[in-house]
Write a protein that holds these residues in place. Structure first.
Motif, mmCIF file in Angstrom:
data_model
loop_
_atom_site.group_PDB
_atom_site.id
_atom_site.type_symbol
_atom_site.label_atom_id
_atom_site.label_comp_id
_atom_site.label_asym_id
_atom_site.label_seq_id
_atom_site.Cartn_x
_atom_site.Cartn_y
_atom_site.Cartn_z
ATOM 1 N N ASN A 161 -13.042 -3.262 -1.139
ATOM 2 C CA ASN A 161 -11.967 -4.254 -1.243
ATOM 3 C C ASN A 161 -11.198 -4.028 -2.548
ATOM 4 O OD1 ASN A 161 -13.463 -5.441 -3.362
ATOM 5 N ND2 ASN A 161 -14.480 -6.863 -1.958
ATOM 6 N N GLY A 162 -10.199 -4.867 -2.792
ATOM 7 C CA GLY A 162 -9.352 -4.679 -3.962
ATOM 8 C C GLY A 162 -10.117 -4.753 -5.271
ATOM 9 N N ALA A 163 -11.040 -5.708 -5.381
ATOM 10 C CA ALA A 163 -11.815 -5.857 -6.613
ATOM 11 C C ALA A 163 -12.674 -4.621 -6.870
ATOM 12 C CB ALA A 163 -12.680 -7.112 -6.527
ATOM 13 N N GLN A 164 -13.315 -4.113 -5.821
ATOM 14 C CA GLN A 164 -14.132 -2.906 -5.980
ATOM 15 C C GLN A 164 -13.281 -1.706 -6.363
ATOM 16 O OE1 GLN A 164 -15.724 -3.313 -2.007
ATOM 17 N NE2 GLN A 164 -17.793 -3.755 -2.761
ATOM 18 N N SER A 166 -9.150 -1.394 1.344
ATOM 19 C CA SER A 166 -8.123 -2.367 1.720
ATOM 20 C C SER A 166 -7.071 -2.408 0.616
ATOM 21 C CB SER A 166 -8.735 -3.756 1.898
ATOM 22 O OG SER A 166 -9.506 -3.824 3.072
ATOM 23 N N VAL A 167 -5.803 -2.320 1.005
ATOM 24 C CA VAL A 167 -4.709 -2.316 0.031
ATOM 25 C C VAL A 167 -3.593 -3.237 0.515
ATOM 26 C CG1 VAL A 167 -5.241 0.035 -0.713
ATOM 27 C CG2 VAL A 167 -3.538 -0.338 1.075
ATOM 28 N N HIS A 168 -2.746 -3.645 -0.462
ATOM 29 C CA HIS A 168 -1.662 -4.559 -0.131
ATOM 30 C C HIS A 168 -0.318 -4.115 -0.694
ATOM 31 C CE1 HIS A 168 -5.464 -6.843 -0.092
ATOM 32 N NE2 HIS A 168 -4.935 -7.432 0.952
ATOM 33 N N ARG A 181 -3.847 3.952 -6.310
ATOM 34 C CA ARG A 181 -5.211 3.968 -6.825
ATOM 35 C C ARG A 181 -6.174 4.571 -5.798
ATOM 36 N NH1 ARG A 181 -8.554 4.794 -10.776
ATOM 37 N NH2 ARG A 181 -10.390 3.444 -10.803
ATOM 38 N N THR A 182 -5.986 4.210 -4.551
ATOM 39 C CA THR A 182 -6.824 4.751 -3.475
ATOM 40 C C THR A 182 -6.683 6.264 -3.385
ATOM 41 O OG1 THR A 182 -6.557 2.692 -2.238
ATOM 42 C CG2 THR A 182 -7.315 4.589 -0.996
ATOM 43 N N ARG A 183 -5.464 6.733 -3.502
ATOM 44 C CA ARG A 183 -5.212 8.175 -3.442
ATOM 45 C C ARG A 183 -5.795 8.882 -4.668
ATOM 46 N NH1 ARG A 183 -0.249 7.720 -2.864
ATOM 47 N NH2 ARG A 183 0.458 8.057 -4.992
#
Length: 314
Positions: free
Chosen positions: A212-215, A231-233, A240-242
């Motif tokens: 999740n976003g916090a992790q 999960s991203v918004h 950051r995920t990339r």
């Protein structure tokens, strides 16, 4: 003087997928940049051409085939020292003719999970992720119990990802439930994704981890797992995920849904914009049905992630 801007080259590429699920890759011949490396066939998009028109022309010129059925798969931008390549990649499932190397390039039909055994161009890494992932990502209902989940597993789409998402359970109860559900779900052809600790994924031999976003904000490196999804918004979370090297993202909320009836939504246009700049496969979530899958994929999304679309279906 500052560095000169990189040349931007727009390319259309095709992932030909046969009836067995094998994918065609081509080896760059001698005399070309990166000769000897493998890639997905395609070439430059000429002025005035749409990506699909360029795809059809290039695959005819390179392979001698006529494309019949193709859909957008993913957009990728890769920066080299002297140029930036923007790949508009399509999944091609029907064509006429037999692919042949008309430009002296060797060809190989390879299972998606075996393509990494070939020296593939670095720019094609996100395409590999898209080919390995299914179109559908099923989330369990938040109030799910073992009694409600177990009999429903055989009816879920075979090959889909299944996220065991039960936020009401503490970590101990979640681990016990996962230990009982993971093998049964895998036996039904599902790829199970857990959303607590990466260690739990390893110990239960689940298929992946969902952050999740916090992790995502506290991670310093990608966990050493076969599959990591977040999960991203927004654009920052996608970046950051990339940067962490995750395999995919779940973007939402795209449209109003029963679980978030009054919440803010991205809308189709913004979701498409973010997806096409993500440089990794993106699932859309929020207010989507299985019938929306084809429309979502026209915007280069990997597919849909949903709860009600699967558990409330007749």
């Amino acid at each position: 003087m500052g560095d000169s801007p990189r040349r931007r080259i727009a390319v259309a590429a095709g992932c030909l997928v046969d009836t067995r699920g094998d994918v065609l890759i081509a080896q760059r011949p001698e005399g070309k940049i990166a000769a000897g490396q493998w890639e997905f066939p395609g070439g430059k998009i000429e002025a005035g051409e749409s990506p699909r028109e360029a795809l059809v022309r290039e695959l005819h010129e390179e392979l001698g085939i006529d494309v019949r059925d193709a859909r957008p798969l993913i957009k990728v931008v890769h920066d080299y020292s002297d140029r930036s390549v923007e790949i508009d990649c399509w999944r091609v499932t029907t064509w006429s003719g037999t692919p042949q190397g008309r430009e002296r390039q060797a060809l190989a039909w390879v299972r998606p999970d075996a393509i990494a055994d070939y020296p593939i161009l670095a720019a094609d890494a996100p395409i590999l992720s898209a080919l390995r992932l299914p179109d559908e990502y099923v989330f369990t209902p938040p109030s799910a119990t073992e009694a409600s989940l177990r009999p429903a597993l055989p009816a879920l789409p075979r090959g889909a990802l299944l996220r065991l998402r039960v936020p009401a359970l503490d970590d101990e109860a979640y681990a016990k439930l996962a230990a009982r559900i993971v093998p049964d779900a895998q036996a039904c052809g599902l790829r199970v994704v857990l959303d607590r600790s990466p260690q739990l994924v390893r110990s239960l031999r689940a298929d992946g981890w969902h952050a999740n976003g916090a992790q995502l904000r506290t991670l310093h490196a990608r966990p050493d797992l076969p599959l990591c999804i977040a999960s991203v918004h927004d654009a920052d979370e996608l970046q950051r995920t990339r940067e962490l090297g995750f395999d995919a993202a779940v973007l939402g909320t795209v449209a109003a849904s029963a679980s978030h009836p009054g919440g803010a939504t991205l809308g189709i246009a913004e979701a498409a914009r973010l997806t096409q700049r993500a440089n990794l496969p993106v699932y859309w979530i929020g207010g989507l049905r299985r019938a929306d899958l084809a429309q979502v994929q026209q915007h280069y999304a990997q597919g849909i992630a949903a709860i009600r679309a699967y558990w409330d279906a007749p």
